[in-house]
Motif scaffolding. Structure first.
Motif, PDB file in Angstrom:
ATOM      1  N   SER A  73       2.411  20.168  -4.890  1.00  0.00           N
ATOM      2  CA  SER A  73       1.365  21.189  -4.958  1.00  0.00           C
ATOM      3  C   SER A  73       1.646  22.211  -6.053  1.00  0.00           C
ATOM      4  O   SER A  73       2.793  22.417  -6.466  1.00  0.00           O
ATOM      5  CB  SER A  73       1.241  21.904  -3.608  1.00  0.00           C
ATOM      6  N   GLU A  74       0.573  22.827  -6.512  1.00  0.00           N
ATOM      7  CA  GLU A  74       0.652  23.821  -7.593  1.00  0.00           C
ATOM      8  C   GLU A  74      -0.325  24.932  -7.236  1.00  0.00           C
ATOM      9  O   GLU A  74      -1.518  24.688  -7.147  1.00  0.00           O
ATOM     10  CB  GLU A  74       0.217  23.132  -8.881  1.00  0.00           C
ATOM     11  N   THR A  75       0.176  26.127  -6.972  1.00  0.00           N
ATOM     12  CA  THR A  75      -0.680  27.238  -6.565  1.00  0.00           C
ATOM     13  C   THR A  75      -0.610  28.352  -7.596  1.00  0.00           C
ATOM     14  O   THR A  75       0.379  29.077  -7.665  1.00  0.00           O
ATOM     15  CB  THR A  75      -0.227  27.788  -5.189  1.00  0.00           C
ATOM     16  N   VAL A 131       1.174  35.446  -1.050  1.00  0.00           N
ATOM     17  CA  VAL A 131       0.913  34.014  -1.307  1.00  0.00           C
ATOM     18  C   VAL A 131       2.137  33.183  -0.922  1.00  0.00           C
ATOM     19  O   VAL A 131       2.022  32.119  -0.306  1.00  0.00           O
ATOM     20  CB  VAL A 131       0.535  33.769  -2.795  1.00  0.00           C
ATOM     21  N   LYS A 145       2.400  27.927   6.175  1.00  0.00           N
ATOM     22  CA  LYS A 145       1.685  26.647   6.223  1.00  0.00           C
ATOM     23  C   LYS A 145       2.661  25.485   6.396  1.00  0.00           C
ATOM     24  O   LYS A 145       2.390  24.532   7.113  1.00  0.00           O
ATOM     25  CB  LYS A 145       0.896  26.486   4.923  1.00  0.00           C
ATOM     26  N   VAL A 177      -1.174  31.929  -9.140  1.00  0.00           N
ATOM     27  CA  VAL A 177      -1.386  33.270  -8.600  1.00  0.00           C
ATOM     28  C   VAL A 177      -1.765  34.165  -9.771  1.00  0.00           C
ATOM     29  O   VAL A 177      -0.968  34.341 -10.695  1.00  0.00           O
ATOM     30  CB  VAL A 177      -0.117  33.815  -7.899  1.00  0.00           C
ATOM     31  N   VAL A 179       2.944  30.762 -10.958  1.00  0.00           N
ATOM     32  CA  VAL A 179       2.458  29.552 -10.320  1.00  0.00           C
ATOM     33  C   VAL A 179       3.552  29.132  -9.339  1.00  0.00           C
ATOM     34  O   VAL A 179       4.738  29.186  -9.662  1.00  0.00           O
ATOM     35  CB  VAL A 179       2.085  28.461 -11.352  1.00  0.00           C
ATOM     36  N   ASP A 208       2.145  32.906   2.764  1.00  0.00           N
ATOM     37  CA  ASP A 208       1.093  31.976   3.196  1.00  0.00           C
ATOM     38  C   ASP A 208       1.596  30.535   3.073  1.00  0.00           C
ATOM     39  O   ASP A 208       1.406  29.720   3.972  1.00  0.00           O
ATOM     40  CB  ASP A 208      -0.167  32.133   2.323  1.00  0.00           C
ATOM     41  N   LEU A 209       2.206  30.216   1.947  1.00  0.00           N
ATOM     42  CA  LEU A 209       2.673  28.841   1.695  1.00  0.00           C
ATOM     43  C   LEU A 209       3.820  28.484   2.631  1.00  0.00           C
ATOM     44  O   LEU A 209       3.909  27.356   3.116  1.00  0.00           O
ATOM     45  CB  LEU A 209       3.094  28.685   0.227  1.00  0.00           C
TER      46      LEU A 209
END
Ligand code: CTP
Ligand code: CA
Length: 229
Positions: free
Chosen positions: A200-202, A215, A222, A204, A193, A218-219
């Motif tokens: 934020s919390e993404t 990922v 952004k 994976v 994660v 990507d972050l």
């Protein structure tokens, strides 16, 4: 990424990645080390290069071939990694600390091989703290807009420990994965994660280390361009 062209969204960016695990010497033939394979850091380097970035990879004892199109700087100890990271960070747009940095090093280095002596018990090994490279990079940003990313391997209370660590280090993103029971170390797949300083919390899902690397990029991308997404 399945199908389609690889985006060159990192073109014009310089990213610095540390990988592997540091070794802290006791004498010319012995060291304190860890089990980091370097695979996640190398996956970050390969994916960043594929997306068009200029990549500097600080490799600490990873037994992996230098990836094509990547500037590789080989280091061994935490102190060497710190020096190389501070230097490379000077003109970096992002620094990702995927290396497992030894928290401690032997207080003394024996210039000759330590020998056993009949009938004498060995002396305990005294340790001293190594500098925290990630915290230092986070506190001191030589280039405005530079992003700093950390990694953390946790065994329990993964998210709570990760949040506390993100705040303590002062980095922008922290990739947290659960280790133990054969997870992560030396494996080709990873599950994680990514916590952001913005709350934020993404998550994976379990997958190849290249997927987690994408990922992360990507972050990062952004956050370089907050207008997008
Ligand atoms: N790190 C670093 N310098 C150190 C120790 C760690 O730059 N001396 C970086 C690692 O590269 C990683 C992040 O900090 O990106 C988190 O490492 P971790 O070992 O999880 O954090 P610690 O603060 O050392 O906490 P712990 O006591 O749980 O080991
Ligand atoms: Ca540590």
């Amino acid at each position: 990424r399945r199908g389609g062209p690889v985006p060159t969204d990192l073109a014009g960016r310089h990213v610095v990645i540390s990988a592997g695990g540091t070794r802290e010497p006791l004498d010319p033939v012995r060291f304190l080390g860890n089990r980091s394979s370097g695979k996640q850091g190398y996956a970050l380097a390969v994916t960043a290069a594929a997306r068009g970035a200029r990549v500097t990879l600080l490799s600490a004892n990873a037994e992996l071939p230098d990836p094509a199109g990547v500037d590789v700087v080989h280091v061994s100890t935490a102190l060497e990694l710190r020096e190389a990271a501070l230097k490379a960070a000077e003109d970096a747009d992002a620094v990702v600390m995927a290396a497992a940095v030894a928290d401690f090093r032997p207080a003394e280095y024996a210039t000759g091989k330590i020998k056993k002596v009949e009938g004498v018990e060995p002396a305990p090994v005294a340790l001293v703290r190594n500098p925290d490279v990630l915290a230092e990079l986070s506190a001191h940003r030589p280039r405005s807009g530079q992003l700093v990313v950390g990694f953390a391997a946790e065994t329990d209370d993964v998210l709570a420990n990760g949040r506390a660590k993100l705040a303590r280090k002062g980095c922008d993103l922290l990739v947290v994965n659960e280790v133990g029971n054969g997870k992560a170390f030396g494996q080709d797949v990873n599950e994680a994660v990514v916590l952001g300083s913005d709350g934020s919390e993404t998550p994976v899902p379990v997958g190849p280390k290249e997927a987690l690397a994408d990922v992360v990029w990507d972050l990062v991308a952004k956050r370089w361009e907050p207008g997008r997404n």
